[in-house]
Design a protein around this motif. Sequence first.
Motif, PDB file in Angstrom:
ATOM      1  N   LEU A 253     -52.326  14.669 -16.066  1.00 45.78           N
ATOM      2  CA  LEU A 253     -53.085  13.992 -17.196  1.00 45.78           C
ATOM      3  C   LEU A 253     -53.401  15.064 -18.623  1.00 45.78           C
ATOM      4  N   GLY A 254     -52.682  16.120 -18.324  1.00 47.14           N
ATOM      5  CA  GLY A 254     -52.786  17.090 -19.464  1.00 47.14           C
ATOM      6  C   GLY A 254     -54.238  18.270 -19.279  1.00 47.14           C
ATOM      7  N   ALA A 255     -54.828  18.174 -18.295  1.00 49.65           N
ATOM      8  CA  ALA A 255     -55.957  19.060 -18.122  1.00 49.65           C
ATOM      9  C   ALA A 255     -55.202  20.365 -17.535  1.00 49.65           C
ATOM     10  N   VAL A 256     -55.935  21.306 -18.052  1.00 53.89           N
ATOM     11  CA  VAL A 256     -55.495  22.874 -17.884  1.00 53.89           C
ATOM     12  C   VAL A 256     -56.474  23.683 -17.225  1.00 53.89           C
ATOM     13  N   ARG A 257     -55.793  24.340 -16.229  1.00 56.14           N
ATOM     14  CA  ARG A 257     -56.880  25.310 -15.531  1.00 56.14           C
ATOM     15  C   ARG A 257     -56.026  26.714 -15.407  1.00 56.14           C
ATOM     16  N   PHE A 258     -56.494  27.875 -15.561  1.00 60.04           N
ATOM     17  CA  PHE A 258     -55.799  29.423 -15.533  1.00 60.04           C
ATOM     18  C   PHE A 258     -56.426  29.724 -14.391  1.00 60.04           C
ATOM     19  N   VAL A 259     -55.376  30.425 -13.466  1.00 60.54           N
ATOM     20  CA  VAL A 259     -55.639  31.200 -12.132  1.00 60.54           C
ATOM     21  C   VAL A 259     -55.050  32.345 -12.244  1.00 60.54           C
ATOM     22  N   ALA A 260     -55.837  33.414 -11.595  1.00 57.92           N
ATOM     23  CA  ALA A 260     -55.456  34.755 -11.322  1.00 57.92           C
ATOM     24  C   ALA A 260     -55.121  34.947  -9.810  1.00 57.92           C
ATOM     25  N   ALA A 261     -54.194  35.761  -9.677  1.00 58.19           N
ATOM     26  CA  ALA A 261     -53.802  35.940  -8.091  1.00 58.19           C
ATOM     27  C   ALA A 261     -53.413  37.698  -8.129  1.00 58.19           C
ATOM     28  N   ALA A 262     -53.937  37.950  -6.564  1.00 59.31           N
ATOM     29  CA  ALA A 262     -53.824  39.320  -6.351  1.00 59.31           C
ATOM     30  C   ALA A 262     -53.086  39.346  -4.888  1.00 59.31           C
ATOM     31  N   PHE A 263     -51.866  40.183  -4.955  1.00 60.18           N
ATOM     32  CA  PHE A 263     -51.358  40.137  -3.568  1.00 60.18           C
ATOM     33  C   PHE A 263     -50.801  41.381  -3.531  1.00 60.18           C
ATOM     34  N   PRO A 264     -50.724  42.220  -2.290  1.00 64.58           N
ATOM     35  CA  PRO A 264     -49.810  43.565  -2.320  1.00 64.58           C
ATOM     36  C   PRO A 264     -48.523  43.243  -2.418  1.00 64.58           C
ATOM     37  N   SER A 265     -47.652  44.423  -2.904  1.00 65.66           N
ATOM     38  CA  SER A 265     -46.322  44.264  -3.287  1.00 65.66           C
ATOM     39  C   SER A 265     -45.588  43.491  -2.201  1.00 65.66           C
ATOM     40  N   ALA A 266     -44.151  43.166  -2.451  1.00 60.56           N
ATOM     41  CA  ALA A 266     -43.455  42.364  -1.750  1.00 60.56           C
ATOM     42  C   ALA A 266     -43.891  41.010  -1.295  1.00 60.56           C
ATOM     43  N   CYS A 267     -44.867  40.584  -1.975  1.00 63.75           N
ATOM     44  CA  CYS A 267     -45.181  39.139  -1.571  1.00 63.75           C
ATOM     45  C   CYS A 267     -45.018  37.952  -2.727  1.00 63.75           C
ATOM     46  N   GLY A 268     -44.113  38.561  -3.539  1.00 68.08           N
ATOM     47  CA  GLY A 268     -43.642  37.386  -4.514  1.00 68.08           C
ATOM     48  C   GLY A 268     -44.501  37.026  -5.669  1.00 68.08           C
TER      49      GLY A 268
END
Length: 599
Positions: A253-268
């Motif tokens: 529908l065009g609604a927008v959300r921003f997401v931040a994400a933390a992963f250790p290295s080698a998790c893509g």
Amino acid sequence: MPTPTSHAKLLQWVEEIVTLCRPDAVQWCDGSQDEYDQMIQLAVAAGLATPLDAATRPNSYLFRSDPSDVARVENRTYIASRNPEDAGPTNNWIDPETLKATMRGLYAGCMAGRTLFVIPFSMGPVGSPIAKIGVEITDSPYVVVNMHIMTRVGGKVLEVLGTDGEFVPCLHSVGKPLAPGQADNGVWPCAPLDSKYISHFPEERMIWAYGSGYGGNALLGKKCLALRIASAQARDEGWLAEHMLILKLTNPLGAVRFVAAAFPSACGKTNLAMLVPTIAGWKVETVGDDIAWMKFGKDGQLYAINPEAGFFGVAPGTSSKSNPNAMSAIARNTIFTNVALTSANDIWWEGIGYEPPAGEVIDWKGKSWERKEVAAHANARFTAPAHQCPAIAAEWQDPAGVPISAILFGGRRPGTVPLVHQALSWQHGVFLGSIVGSEVTAAALDVQAGTVRRDPFAMLPFCGYNMGDYFAHWLRIGETAGAQLPQIFFVNWFRKAADGRWLWPGYGENSRVLRWIFEQCEGTGKFVLTPLGIMPTDDALDAPASVSAADMAELLKVDREGWLAEIADVRSRHYPKFGDKLPPALLQELDALQARLSA
Ligand code: SAT
Ligand code: MN
């Protein structure tokens, strides 16, 4: 060359370093294409860079490092705060004055035969209220070209700095002075491991690096400034400097959300930041792939910027299947380090998605590849401008940042941790961040294969102060008056069945999990309350065809035994590291989880 600034403190610092390091010449960098080309020519002439085929890889170059200088050196990385307690149990500490004396000895005359480059750079859009200015002094043209891509370099930065603006001094030398008439002759300059130092002085907001020319050891805007120094500033000023990607999600529908994400290295992380969704009508776009700086806006929401301007991504494993957007981003104007070279002057690496071409291949060590060992180093990298990513979000350079609706934590966990669960509160979310861990392989680290290396908030090597105080800072952020806090989620794409097969396909299919997270932010997701927290109902994710109902149930199961073992491990081996710096609220969360599981 006239100096392009009248900033007294900056001029004085440069003069002081010139006197100490004694370079043959001094050059102020302006960030121009001419300057980039000149640095590349220097590197090619010194035998350190190979131009790639201009038709297939326009304006792209291959560098090979010394085989000993291929990654960050955590055991030579120091947080030199005045009080050792401020560095904490997870950082290496040396008294700042002792360390400075040692390093001054190393720096004395270390730039003989070389040019000293002064690189004024901005982390974040130039002039943004969230951005910070650094000035890196280096004797490495490789560092100059990489900084051109990874940060904003040049005259505009000096304009913003004015005559008395604040900057983080970042001193770097490869630690290999040249005798008169001597040249690098194709040998990547660096110093032996035991004289490498990657040093941070958090109270002075200053960085001194010596002896390595590679990645986070040398591109001082990245891990050193944007994470270690910035995290200490963020603690003092009430914001967050985090090892997080930022992505933009748009629903049909065009609604927008921003997401931040933390992963250790080698998790893509880079793959997730550039994911191509498999679900119809949904869009994922990239704001950043490695670092997020988040500050409260007037509306009480956390706004994030990506302080970087490029991607310094791991090459092996990157393919048109795993990350088509990254493959497009590196099509031109890219620096490759420690990948293999084909006879057609193109690059190749393990996991690029096609067989190595016939004919001679030169491996990352510069030798004719015998097709026995790997052709590209496992930590081989590409450095590419962010704007070349086809999925880059329109807002990626917005000086105001983007409002963050959700924060994700995750790791590589074959068991125990479900595909996704949502924290019951900010405090519960901070608890989840504090216990992040990832499975390690014996080949990667000197630990038993299959064990979990705890990497709280994926910040273990990047927190510039005591990790216990860092937990407390996150808890305090949750108490900020008027805060509209993001929801916190814990994800795990890496679950395996008892027979070792992946339970979840990952990559683009992770969009199904992102959709549920989006819906939870909107208040429309289908969920159940479990002892772990909030989880999707069995049908909420609309599993892909390759995932059976039984596998889906396994992915969303509350593994009671597994979690009780997890709790015991956190209680006996992880939390005790932080001593009396461990906030009691985290122990409360641990107890509460145990009680819910035992009820
Ligand atoms: O070498 S860097 O620190 O820039 C990259 C990484 O280790 O994640
Ligand atoms: Mn990183």
